[in-house]
Scaffold this motif. Structure first.
Motif, PDB file in Angstrom:
ATOM      1  N   LEU A  18      28.438 -14.743  14.051  1.00 22.84           N
ATOM      2  CA  LEU A  18      28.739 -14.425  12.655  1.00 22.84           C
ATOM      3  C   LEU A  18      27.344 -15.405  12.243  1.00 22.84           C
ATOM      4  O   LEU A  18      27.453 -16.131  12.283  1.00 22.84           O
ATOM      5  N   ALA A  64      26.292 -15.652   8.207  1.00 27.97           N
ATOM      6  CA  ALA A  64      26.883 -15.389   7.066  1.00 27.97           C
ATOM      7  C   ALA A  64      25.714 -15.296   5.803  1.00 27.97           C
ATOM      8  O   ALA A  64      24.501 -16.690   5.855  1.00 27.97           O
ATOM      9  N   LEU A 116      37.446 -15.391  15.354  1.00 25.48           N
ATOM     10  CA  LEU A 116      36.958 -15.082  14.366  1.00 25.48           C
ATOM     11  C   LEU A 116      37.304 -14.783  13.685  1.00 25.48           C
ATOM     12  O   LEU A 116      37.267 -15.199  12.299  1.00 25.48           O
ATOM     13  N   ALA A 117      38.480 -14.218  13.469  1.00 18.85           N
ATOM     14  CA  ALA A 117      39.343 -13.689  12.458  1.00 18.85           C
ATOM     15  C   ALA A 117      40.149 -15.241  12.184  1.00 18.85           C
ATOM     16  O   ALA A 117      40.028 -15.265  10.580  1.00 18.85           O
ATOM     17  N   ASP A 118      40.545 -16.114  12.645  1.00 14.42           N
ATOM     18  CA  ASP A 118      40.975 -17.313  12.049  1.00 14.42           C
ATOM     19  C   ASP A 118      39.858 -18.132  11.569  1.00 14.42           C
ATOM     20  O   ASP A 118      40.035 -18.538  10.271  1.00 14.42           O
ATOM     21  N   TYR A 119      38.978 -17.980  12.152  1.00 14.03           N
ATOM     22  CA  TYR A 119      37.819 -19.117  11.402  1.00 14.03           C
ATOM     23  C   TYR A 119      37.735 -18.326  10.093  1.00 14.03           C
ATOM     24  O   TYR A 119      37.824 -18.688   8.510  1.00 14.03           O
ATOM     25  N   LEU A 120      37.230 -16.588   9.539  1.00 14.57           N
ATOM     26  CA  LEU A 120      37.273 -16.110   8.707  1.00 14.57           C
ATOM     27  C   LEU A 120      38.663 -16.462   7.241  1.00 14.57           C
ATOM     28  O   LEU A 120      38.176 -16.467   6.636  1.00 14.57           O
ATOM     29  N   HIS A 121      39.531 -16.549   8.122  1.00 14.12           N
ATOM     30  CA  HIS A 121      40.909 -17.002   7.246  1.00 14.12           C
ATOM     31  C   HIS A 121      41.059 -18.298   6.674  1.00 14.12           C
ATOM     32  O   HIS A 121      40.749 -18.740   5.696  1.00 14.12           O
ATOM     33  N   SER A 122      40.815 -18.825   7.967  1.00 10.02           N
ATOM     34  CA  SER A 122      40.431 -20.299   7.376  1.00 10.02           C
ATOM     35  C   SER A 122      39.852 -21.330   6.555  1.00 10.02           C
ATOM     36  O   SER A 122      39.656 -21.533   4.986  1.00 10.02           O
ATOM     37  N   LYS A 123      38.543 -20.544   6.702  1.00 13.01           N
ATOM     38  CA  LYS A 123      37.056 -21.022   5.902  1.00 13.01           C
ATOM     39  C   LYS A 123      37.100 -20.116   4.354  1.00 13.01           C
ATOM     40  O   LYS A 123      36.635 -20.408   3.012  1.00 13.01           O
ATOM     41  N   TYR A 124      37.099 -18.687   4.838  1.00 14.00           N
ATOM     42  CA  TYR A 124      37.352 -17.858   3.449  1.00 14.00           C
ATOM     43  C   TYR A 124      38.044 -17.127   3.342  1.00 14.00           C
ATOM     44  O   TYR A 124      38.201 -16.516   2.072  1.00 14.00           O
ATOM     45  N   VAL A 136      39.885 -15.083   3.848  1.00 12.14           N
ATOM     46  CA  VAL A 136      39.759 -13.301   4.416  1.00 12.14           C
ATOM     47  C   VAL A 136      40.504 -13.258   5.253  1.00 12.14           C
ATOM     48  O   VAL A 136      41.493 -13.551   6.851  1.00 12.14           O
TER      49      VAL A 136
END
Length: 92
Positions: free
Chosen positions: A10, A12, A76-84, A86
């Motif tokens: 990732l 960004a 990756l999906a969990d990280y994007l959800h917790s951080k942003y 998404v």
């Protein structure tokens, strides 16, 4: 779950962030080498050029360390959800 050697990377950066990095690099060149040109000092120009390359190398090394790698797509999906915040779009 089967473990593979595949990694998901990732990186960004927004478009404005990329433009700002390029502008700041150009300003750095003007500031370090330009002072030597303005004062008509060749040694200062060389010191400015060396400083520019040292700072540019340090920036590149710092950017590389900010990248995140994930072993599974769900991580990756969990990280994007917790951080942003998404979430996946469910298609009907």
């Amino acid at each position: 779950m089967k473990k593979t050697d595949e990694k998901f990377l990732l990186i960004a950066q927004t478009a404005i962030g990329g433009i700002m990095v390029n502008i700041s690099t150009f300003v750095l060149v003007l500031a370090t080498i330009g002072i030597g040109v303005w004062l008509d000092s060749h040694p200062m120009e060389w010191v400015g050029a060396i400083m520019f390359w040292v700072v540019l190398s340090a920036r590149a090394a710092n950017r590389k360390s900010n990248n995140k790698a994930f072993d599974h797509p769900q991580e990756l999906a969990d990280y994007l959800h917790s951080k942003y915040g998404v979430i996946a779009k469910v298609e009907d």
